[in-house]
Motif scaffolding. Sequence first.
Motif, mmCIF file in Angstrom:
data_model
loop_
_atom_site.group_PDB
_atom_site.id
_atom_site.type_symbol
_atom_site.label_atom_id
_atom_site.label_comp_id
_atom_site.label_asym_id
_atom_site.label_seq_id
_atom_site.Cartn_x
_atom_site.Cartn_y
_atom_site.Cartn_z
ATOM 1 N N HIS A 1 0.808 -1.219 0.000
ATOM 2 C CA HIS A 1 0.000 0.000 0.000
ATOM 3 C C HIS A 1 0.843 1.273 0.000
ATOM 4 C CE1 HIS A 1 -2.741 3.086 1.680
ATOM 5 N NE2 HIS A 1 -3.672 2.423 1.009
ATOM 6 N N ASP A 2 1.784 1.365 0.940
ATOM 7 C CA ASP A 2 2.530 2.614 1.101
ATOM 8 C C ASP A 2 3.697 2.726 0.124
ATOM 9 O OD1 ASP A 2 0.782 2.888 3.206
ATOM 10 O OD2 ASP A 2 2.262 2.391 4.743
ATOM 11 N N GLU A 3 4.448 1.638 -0.039
ATOM 12 C CA GLU A 3 5.635 1.678 -0.890
ATOM 13 C C GLU A 3 5.281 1.563 -2.364
ATOM 14 O OE1 GLU A 3 9.932 1.726 -1.446
ATOM 15 O OE2 GLU A 3 8.682 2.136 0.315
ATOM 16 N N LEU A 4 4.421 0.610 -2.718
ATOM 17 C CA LEU A 4 4.100 0.345 -4.118
ATOM 18 C C LEU A 4 2.832 1.044 -4.587
ATOM 19 C CD1 LEU A 4 5.027 -3.453 -4.229
ATOM 20 C CD2 LEU A 4 6.424 -1.485 -4.881
ATOM 21 N N GLY A 5 2.052 1.581 -3.660
ATOM 22 C CA GLY A 5 0.915 2.415 -4.033
ATOM 23 C C GLY A 5 -0.323 1.659 -4.474
ATOM 24 N N PHE A 6 -0.488 0.397 -4.066
ATOM 25 C CA PHE A 6 -1.681 -0.364 -4.420
ATOM 26 C C PHE A 6 -2.766 -0.098 -3.386
ATOM 27 C CE2 PHE A 6 1.692 -3.461 -6.047
ATOM 28 C CZ PHE A 6 1.637 -2.956 -7.339
ATOM 29 N N GLU A 7 -3.827 0.584 -3.806
ATOM 30 C CA GLU A 7 -4.913 0.880 -2.864
ATOM 31 C C GLU A 7 -5.629 -0.392 -2.446
ATOM 32 O OE1 GLU A 7 -8.889 3.740 -2.497
ATOM 33 O OE2 GLU A 7 -7.727 3.685 -4.360
ATOM 34 N N HIS A 8 -5.812 -1.301 -3.413
ATOM 35 C CA HIS A 8 -6.456 -2.585 -3.135
ATOM 36 C C HIS A 8 -5.611 -3.683 -3.750
ATOM 37 C CE1 HIS A 8 -10.006 -0.430 -1.758
ATOM 38 N NE2 HIS A 8 -9.993 0.264 -2.872
ATOM 39 N N TYR A 9 -5.564 -4.827 -3.096
ATOM 40 C CA TYR A 9 -4.745 -5.930 -3.595
ATOM 41 C C TYR A 9 -5.259 -7.253 -3.031
ATOM 42 C CZ TYR A 9 -2.514 -5.255 0.989
ATOM 43 O OH TYR A 9 -2.277 -5.111 2.338
ATOM 44 N N THR B 1 -0.840 -14.265 5.547
ATOM 45 C CA THR B 1 -1.918 -13.794 4.670
ATOM 46 C C THR B 1 -3.211 -13.607 5.448
ATOM 47 O OG1 THR B 1 -0.891 -14.885 2.761
ATOM 48 C CG2 THR B 1 -3.242 -14.368 2.602
ATOM 49 N N SER B 2 -3.499 -14.525 6.366
ATOM 50 C CA SER B 2 -4.714 -14.409 7.171
ATOM 51 C C SER B 2 -4.672 -13.166 8.051
ATOM 52 C CB SER B 2 -4.884 -15.658 8.044
ATOM 53 O OG SER B 2 -5.007 -16.815 7.255
ATOM 54 N N ARG B 3 -3.542 -12.928 8.721
ATOM 55 C CA ARG B 3 -3.430 -11.743 9.581
ATOM 56 C C ARG B 3 -3.462 -10.460 8.766
ATOM 57 N NH1 ARG B 3 -0.484 -15.597 12.603
ATOM 58 N NH2 ARG B 3 1.422 -15.332 11.385
ATOM 59 N N LEU B 4 -2.905 -10.511 7.549
ATOM 60 C CA LEU B 4 -2.943 -9.345 6.667
ATOM 61 C C LEU B 4 -4.386 -8.971 6.348
ATOM 62 C CD1 LEU B 4 -1.477 -7.342 4.735
ATOM 63 C CD2 LEU B 4 -1.450 -9.187 3.033
ATOM 64 N N ALA B 5 -5.195 -9.963 5.991
ATOM 65 C CA ALA B 5 -6.598 -9.688 5.661
ATOM 66 C C ALA B 5 -7.380 -9.249 6.884
ATOM 67 C CB ALA B 5 -7.233 -10.939 5.053
ATOM 68 N N GLU B 6 -7.074 -9.842 8.039
ATOM 69 C CA GLU B 6 -7.779 -9.482 9.266
ATOM 70 C C GLU B 6 -7.478 -8.048 9.674
ATOM 71 O OE1 GLU B 6 -8.529 -11.634 13.560
ATOM 72 O OE2 GLU B 6 -6.514 -11.699 12.701
ATOM 73 N N ALA B 7 -6.218 -7.628 9.498
ATOM 74 C CA ALA B 7 -5.806 -6.298 9.940
ATOM 75 C C ALA B 7 -6.139 -5.211 8.937
ATOM 76 C CB ALA B 7 -4.298 -6.292 10.223
ATOM 77 N N HIS B 8 -6.228 -5.554 7.646
ATOM 78 C CA HIS B 8 -6.410 -4.533 6.610
ATOM 79 C C HIS B 8 -7.509 -4.931 5.622
ATOM 80 C CE1 HIS B 8 -2.825 -2.464 8.039
ATOM 81 N NE2 HIS B 8 -2.243 -3.635 8.103
ATOM 82 N N PRO B 9 -8.737 -5.159 6.111
ATOM 83 C CA PRO B 9 -9.812 -5.569 5.208
ATOM 84 C C PRO B 9 -10.211 -4.483 4.220
ATOM 85 C CG PRO B 9 -10.690 -5.055 7.379
ATOM 86 C CD PRO B 9 -9.196 -5.039 7.509
ATOM 87 N N GLU B 10 -9.883 -3.240 4.529
ATOM 88 C CA GLU B 10 -10.205 -2.150 3.604
ATOM 89 C C GLU B 10 -9.352 -2.192 2.345
ATOM 90 O OE1 GLU B 10 -6.519 -0.948 5.488
ATOM 91 O OE2 GLU B 10 -8.337 -1.903 6.269
ATOM 92 N N ALA B 11 -8.219 -2.883 2.398
ATOM 93 C CA ALA B 11 -7.292 -2.934 1.270
ATOM 94 C C ALA B 11 -7.270 -4.296 0.591
ATOM 95 C CB ALA B 11 -5.878 -2.564 1.730
ATOM 96 N N VAL B 12 -7.471 -5.372 1.361
ATOM 97 C CA VAL B 12 -7.348 -6.725 0.824
ATOM 98 C C VAL B 12 -8.699 -7.167 0.257
ATOM 99 C CG1 VAL B 12 -6.789 -9.118 1.364
ATOM 100 C CG2 VAL B 12 -5.524 -7.265 2.481
ATOM 101 N N VAL B 13 -8.758 -7.395 -1.062
ATOM 102 C CA VAL B 13 -10.036 -7.729 -1.706
ATOM 103 C C VAL B 13 -10.407 -9.191 -1.507
ATOM 104 C CG1 VAL B 13 -9.736 -5.925 -3.439
ATOM 105 C CG2 VAL B 13 -8.971 -8.259 -3.951
#
Length: 411
Positions: free
Chosen positions: A163-171, A183-195
Motif C-alpha cells: 500500500h505505502d511503498e508500491l501504491g496499491f490501494e487494493h490488492y 496472509t490471514s493476519r494481513l486480511a484481518e488487519a487490513h480488510p479495507e485494502a485486501v479484496v
Amino acid sequence: MPDTPPVISVSDAELDDLRARLRATRWPEPWPGEGWEAGADQRELRRLVRYWAAAYDWRRHEAAVNALPSHFADLDGTPLHYLRYDGEHPDALPIVLTHGWPSTVLELTELAQRLATPSRYGGQPADAFTVIVPSLPGFAFSPQRRALTGAEQTHDLWHRLMHDELGFEHYAAHGGDLGAGITSRLAEAHPEAVVGIHLLAVAAPADPDPAGLTAEEKSYLASVAAWQAEEGGYQHQQSTRPLTLAPALTDSPVGLLAWIVEKYRAWSDCGGDLSTRFQDDFLLTQASLYWFTRTISTSFRPYYEYAQGLTRRVERVDVPTAVALFPADLSRPPRSWAERTYDIARYTHMPRGGHFAAHEEPGLLAQDVTEFFRDHRRPGRRAHDGAALKETTRGGGDGRGEAARVGPSGR
C-alpha cells in the motif's frame, strides 16, 4: 534491465569452503535399517552430497537468482527483498504471494509468471495479476526483523510494502504454510485494502466448544494430533530451542540438507521418491541459499515468536477467502472448520500435489487463484451465491479443465 547489484554474490573462497566441508563430512555410524523411516535416508543423502560437492553448478544458479526481477524496499529501517512481475493487462490485480518454511521465493517464481502472463499458458490477459513475492524476514535475501518485541509483525510489513511503498490501494493475497498465517493476519488487519485471500492452510479457531464439533471435525483433529506425534518434532524444536539447533545446521551443510530435504520428501506428493517432484538442482539451490546467507537460524524465528505469544492468533477474517487443499499436504481440514474463522467463498480439493504446491502443481494452483479472483477483483465485491459457495473437486489433466461441482458438505 537497470544495472543493479546482484542479490547474492558468493566468493570463490566461500564456494571452496562449502565443497571442502562436503567432502570432509563426518558421517554417522549406519543404522541396521534403511530408508526414510527414522529420518533422512543416508544413502539418498550421500548421493546428494556427492553431487553437491562435485557436479552441482552453483554459479549457474547464482546467475539465475540474480536475473530474477528483484527489488528492495526500506520500511523505516527494515530492509525487505521482493520480486515483482508486472501483469500483462493494464488492469492487472496486484497480489502478494507469501512462501513458507523451508522454502524461499524460488518456490513461487513459476506461479508468479503464470499469474502475471496467463496468455503464455493458454489463459486470458484479462486474468493477469501484478505479482509481488517478498522474501520473509530472516529468509535468504531479507535480513531478519529487529528485536523480538512482537510489535513489528510481518503482515504489517506486507501492507506497508503493497500500500505505502508500491501504491496499491487494493490488492489480493495468497499464502501457504507460514505464508497462510501471514496472509490471514494481513486480511484481518487490513480488510479495507485486501479484496480477498487464497490459502493452502487455515488458522485454527480460538477455543472451539468441543461439544459443538462435528464428527468430521473431530476426525480431523485426531489426524492433526497423530501428525504432530509422528512428524512434529521439527516444529517443537524450532518453537522451543531454535538456537540449540542453529549452530549445527549453520556449520554443517550436510546437516542443513538433511534437516530440510526430509521435509521435501515427507510433505510432497512424491510417493516416496523425491525425484518425481524435485530435481536435485532445485533442492541443492534451496539448501545453498540457506547456507551462503546463513539464515537457517533466523528462518526458525516465526516458530519461536508464535510459541512465545509474540505473533498474535488469527481471530476472524471477514474478507472473501478461498482454500485449496492438496492431497499430500500436512492437513486437510473440513470446510466447516475453516468457516469458524474465515468468510469462505471457495473450497477446492485438488487431485494431486502436496505442501509445496506452487512448485509441484503450479498450473493447478494458478488456475484456482485465477478463478477465485475473477469474482473479487474489485473491493467490496462478494460472490456469495450459487456455485461460488460450493465446494469443488478439481479434475485431472493440466489444470485447465472444468471443475466438477459437489455439495458444500462433502468431498
